[in-house]
Design an enzyme around this catalytic site. Structure first.
Site, PDB file in Angstrom:
ATOM      1  N   HIS A   1      -3.073   0.174  -3.463  1.00 54.23           N
ATOM      2  CA  HIS A   1      -3.913   0.712  -2.399  1.00 54.23           C
ATOM      3  C   HIS A   1      -4.170  -0.377  -1.353  1.00 54.23           C
ATOM      4  CE1 HIS A   1      -4.693   4.151  -5.104  1.00 54.23           C
ATOM      5  NE2 HIS A   1      -4.560   3.217  -6.036  1.00 54.23           N
TER       6      HIS A   1
ATOM      7  N   ARG B   1       0.857  -1.180   0.000  1.00 62.33           N
ATOM      8  CA  ARG B   1       0.000   0.000   0.000  1.00 62.33           C
ATOM      9  C   ARG B   1       0.899   1.238   0.000  1.00 62.33           C
ATOM     10  NH1 ARG B   1      -3.943   2.655   4.618  1.00 62.33           N
ATOM     11  NH2 ARG B   1      -5.021   4.060   3.192  1.00 62.33           N
ATOM     12  N   HIS B   2       0.400   2.325  -0.581  1.00 59.65           N
ATOM     13  CA  HIS B   2       1.164   3.578  -0.618  1.00 59.65           C
ATOM     14  C   HIS B   2       1.435   4.113   0.792  1.00 59.65           C
ATOM     15  CE1 HIS B   2      -2.547   5.654   0.467  1.00 59.65           C
ATOM     16  NE2 HIS B   2      -3.150   4.950  -0.482  1.00 59.65           N
TER      17      HIS B   2
END
Length: 620
Positions: free
Chosen positions: A547, A360-361
C-alpha cells in the site's frame, strides 16, 4: 483572516506609505491602476519592464489578496558565475541523482550576506541604489578570487571561506545592512555566521561518503566572477511546499484551480485535510487564485523557483588577474580515475546486487467510482454488470456475499493496465524478480499478478500472500479487518499463489485500529523476516506489492532509518500515486541496505471524466 496573516498586516498597517513615483510606475498609473497595486506588480516582477508588470496585473485580476498590504521579503546573496558555477550545478544534479534530494537543492549555489528582511513596496528602489553605491565603494577591496575549503560533517557538506576574505564580505554586508536600515526603513541584519557555500545539507548519514567523493571533483580554484544579488519572496508562503504543474488542468468544478504547464503552486501540508485522495489545495504563484488540483499533474519544485531576482552588482575583478586554475581534479571511483568535466561516474558497484522493490498497488475501482461503486454495477437480483469500461470485466468468485468487495475492492481496468505496463518496463530493464510478496488485499494480489504477466514470469514465480504487509489498520473505514479472499479462492481465480508459504503474520494477528507504533513495529518485523527468508546468495529482486504506507514503513526500516512522525507519515502517504515505487539495494560489504533510484520511471497520467453524449452534445 488567519492569525498568521493578521500578524503580517499588523507589521505594516501603521507604516507611513509615502508615494515614490518612478519611471516604471507613471505609465501604470496612466493606465488607471491604483498606485499601491501598480507598485505591488512592479515589485513582484523585479521592477524590470512595464510589460512584465502589466502581464502580472492581468494574471492576478482575480487574486483575492491583490489589495493586501503585505510586503515582500528580501535577501542579499553572493553568487558565483562562470566555470565554478557550472561545476557546482553539475554537483547539484549528480548528487540529487545518486543520493536523492536534500535541503541544499532548494536554493541555487550562494553565500548568504544578509538573510531575509521586509521592505515596503515603495521603498524597494532605495535598496537598488544602496546596492550600487555600497558595491562601488568595495569594488577595489573585493578579493580577486575567493579561497574555498571543503568541510564535511554527517549532516553538512560545503565550502568555508578564508577568514581574511570573509572579513571583507562581512564588511560589505554590514555596510549594505546599515544603509538599508537607515534609508529604506528596513530591519536588516548581516550574516554573522561562518561564511560558507553549502553543497549538501540534512542528508542521510550513509550518503556522506558518496557526496564527499562528488564534492572533491569540484575545483574551487576555477575562474569565477562573483555577483551580489538581491532576491525577494512572498512572505505568506515561506513554509509552504512548492509544486510545478506538468500539464494543463481545466477546472471541472467551481472550487478547482486552473493551472497551465509550468505553473508554480504553493501548498500548505497542514491545510490538506479537506482534500480528497489524489488532490491538494494550492495557491497559484502565477494568478494568486486558490483551489483544488490533481496532485499527479504536478512534481515537486524548489523553494527558489518562486523567488524574484531584482538587481545585482557584479564585482569586476577581471583587471586583477586570477591565479591560474589548477588541473581538473581526479577522484578514484572503484579504483579508476575519473575527470568531472568529462563525465560523472556512479559511485556504487555496477555488479547486480540483491534488491527489494516495494510497490503500491494499481488504481483501485473505488478510487475512481467512490465507496458506493458496487451499488452502481449490481442488478436488482444482485448480479454484477459492467457499468463503465473502467469497471472490472468480472469479479472473482467468493463464497460469501459480493458485499465483501466493498471493503476489499479490486483493481479498475486502468489499474490492470498500469500493472502490466510496469511489468513490461521492468522486463525492458532486464530486472530479475526472484520472489514476490503481496498484501492479502485483492488489489495488491491482482497488481502482483499483472506485473508478473508483464515480466512474463506469471507461470514461473508464485505470489506469497503475507498479511503482515497489509495497510495501517487504523485507516480502515469499517474499523474492522476486511474479509479477504481465501488462498483457495485466489487459486480458483487463476492467480498463481504459493499455497505452501506460511505467513509471518497470520490474518488473526491483525488488530483493528492498531496504534502507529504497532504498525511501524509490524512493518519492521515483516521486512526483516522477508529478506532473511530469501537466500542472500542469489542475486535478484524481491518484489513486494503493498500500500502507499508500505513505501515508507518497509524501506525506512530496511535502510535503518527512523520512522516518521505519524502526522508527517499521513501527509507523505497522500502523495504516493498508484504504482509508486521505492527500491533498496543490499550493500553486502557494509552489511546494510541503501535506498537508491527504482529501476524504472514513474507512471503519470491524467484524469478522464465520465462522458454523457446526450447531455453534452444535444443540450441547448
Amino acid at each position: 483572516m488567519a492569525g498568521a496573516e493578521a500578524q503580517l498586516y499588523a507589521k505594516v498597517s501603521n507604516k507611513n506609505r509615502g508615494r515614490n513615483t518612478s519611471a516604471l510606475l507613471e505609465p501604470l498609473l496612466a493606465k488607471g491602476f491604483p498606485a499601491h497595486i501598480a507598485q505591488k506588480a512592479l515589485v513582484a516582477t523585479g521592477q524590470k519592464t512595464i510589460e512584465d508588470a502589466v502581464k502580472w496585473l492581468h494574471s492576478h485580476c482575480n487574486d483575492p489578496s491583490l489589495d493586501d498590504p503585505i510586503p515582500q521579503e528580501y535577501a542579499l546573496y553572493l553568487c558565483p558565475t562562470g566555470r565554478l558555477h557550472g561545476r557546482l550545478q553539475d554537483f547539484w544534479k549528480e548528487s540529487k541523482r545518486q543520493c536523492g534530494k536534500n535541503r541544499a537543492h532548494e536554493v541555487f549555489p550562494h553565500i548568504t550576506l544578509c538573510d531575509f528582511f521586509t521592505c515596503e513596496d515603495q521603498k524597494v528602489e532605495l535598496l537598488y541604489d544602496i546596492l550600487k553605491r555600497v558595491g562601488d565603494s568595495f569594488s577595489q577591496s573585493f578579493p580577486p578570487s575567493i579561497s574555498l575549503t571543503l568541510h564535511a560533517s554527517p549532516s553538512y557538506l560545503g565550502f568555508f571561506i578564508d577568514d581574511s576574505q570573509a572579513n571583507v564580505l562581512k564588511q560589505f554586508a554590514a555596510a549594505f545592512s546599515s544603509e538599508a536600515s537607515a534609508l529604506a526603513d528596513c530591519h536588516v541584519k548581516p550574516s554573522l555566521k561562518q561564511f560558507h557555500l553549502t553543497l549538501a545539507h540534512k542528508f542521510y548519514p550513509h550518503h556522506q561518503k558518496t557526496l564527499e567523493q562528488l564534492a572533491k571533483c569540484i575545483n574551487p580554484g576555477e575562474p569565477c566572477q562573483w555577483v551580489a544579488a538581491l532576491y525577494s519572496r512572498d512572505m505568506r508562503f515561506v513554509y509552504y511546499q512548492r509544486l510545478r504543474a506538468l500539464f494543463q488542468y481545466k477546472p471541472q468544478n467551481i472550487d478547482e484551480l486552473m493551472i497551465n504547464a509550468g505553473d508554480l503552486i504553493y501548498v500548505d501540508p497542514a491545510q490538506q485535510s479537506g482534500a480528497s485522495e489524489g488532490w491538494v489545495i494550492g495557491t497559484s504563484h502565477r494568478t494568486g487564485c486558490r483551489g483544488f488540483l490533481p496532485e499527479n499533474y504536478t512534481e515537486r519544485a524548489h523553494e527558489a523557483d518562486t523567488w524574484v531576482k531584482h538587481r545585482e552588482y557584479v564585482f569586476d575583478t577581471a583587471s586583477r588577474s586570477f591565479p591560474k586554475a589548477e588541473k581538473e581534479p581526479k577522484v578514484k571511483v572503484n579504483g579508476d580515475a575519473h575527470n568531472l568535466s568529462v563525465s560523472w561516474s556512479a559511485t556504487s558497484n555496477a555488479a547486480l546486487r540483491r534488491g527489494v522493490l516495494v510497490m503500491r498497488h494499481g488504481e483501485r475501482v473505488d478510487q475512481v467510482f467512490g465507496k458506493s461503486w458496487l451499488q452502481q454495477c449490481l442488478t436488482a437480483d444482485g448480479k454484477y454488470y459492467r457499468a463503465d469500461l473502467n469497471f472490472p470485466s468480472s469479479l472473482p468468485r467468493q463464497k460469501d456475499s459480493m458485499k465483501q468487495f466493498e471493503c476489499d475492492p479490486p483493481l479498475s481496468c486502468c489499474g490492470v493496465f498500469q500493472s502490466r505496463l510496469i511489468g513490461e518496463a521492468l522486463l525492458d530493464q532486464e530486472v530479475t524478480v526472484s520472489y514476490v510478496y503481496s498484501s492479502p488485499a485483492l488489489r495488491c494480489v491482482q497488481t502482483a499478478h499483472h506485473v508478473l504477466q508483464g515480466l512474463k514470469l506469471n507461470q514461473k514465480v508464485r505470489i506469497r500472500v503475507e498479511p503482515g504487509l497489509f495497510d495501517w489498520t487504523k485507516w480502515e473505514a469499517s474499523r474492522a479487518i476486511p474479509n479477504f479472499m481465501t488462498m483457495a479462492e485466489l487459486v480458483e481465480a487463476s492467480y498463481n499463489i504459493d499455497t505452501s508459504y506460511r505467513a509471518n503474520f497470520p490474518l488473526s494477528s491483525l488488530v483493528p485500529s492498531e496504534s502507529y507504533e504497532d504498525y511501524v513495529s509490524r512493518s519492521s518485523a515483516v521486512i526483516k523476516q522477508i529478506t532473511t527468508a530469501c537466500p542472500s546468495k542469489g542475486k535478484g529482486v524481491i518484489l513486494i506489492v503493498g500500500h502507499g504506507s508500505s513505501l515508507a514503513s518497509l524501506t525506512r526500516a530496511l535502510a535503518g532509518l527512523p520512522s516518521r512522525d505519524s502526522g508527517d507519515f499521513a501527509q507523505m502517504v497522500r502523495k504516493i500515486p498508484s504504482l509508486g515505487m521505492c527500491f533498496c539495494e543490499e550493500q553486502k560489504e557494509e552489511n546494510k541496505w541503501h535506498m537508491v533510484n527504482p529501476p524504472v520511471k514513474t507512471l503519470t497520467h491524467g484524469a478522464n471524466a465520465a462522458f454523457n453524449w446526450r447531455n453534452t452534445i444535444l443540450e441547448d
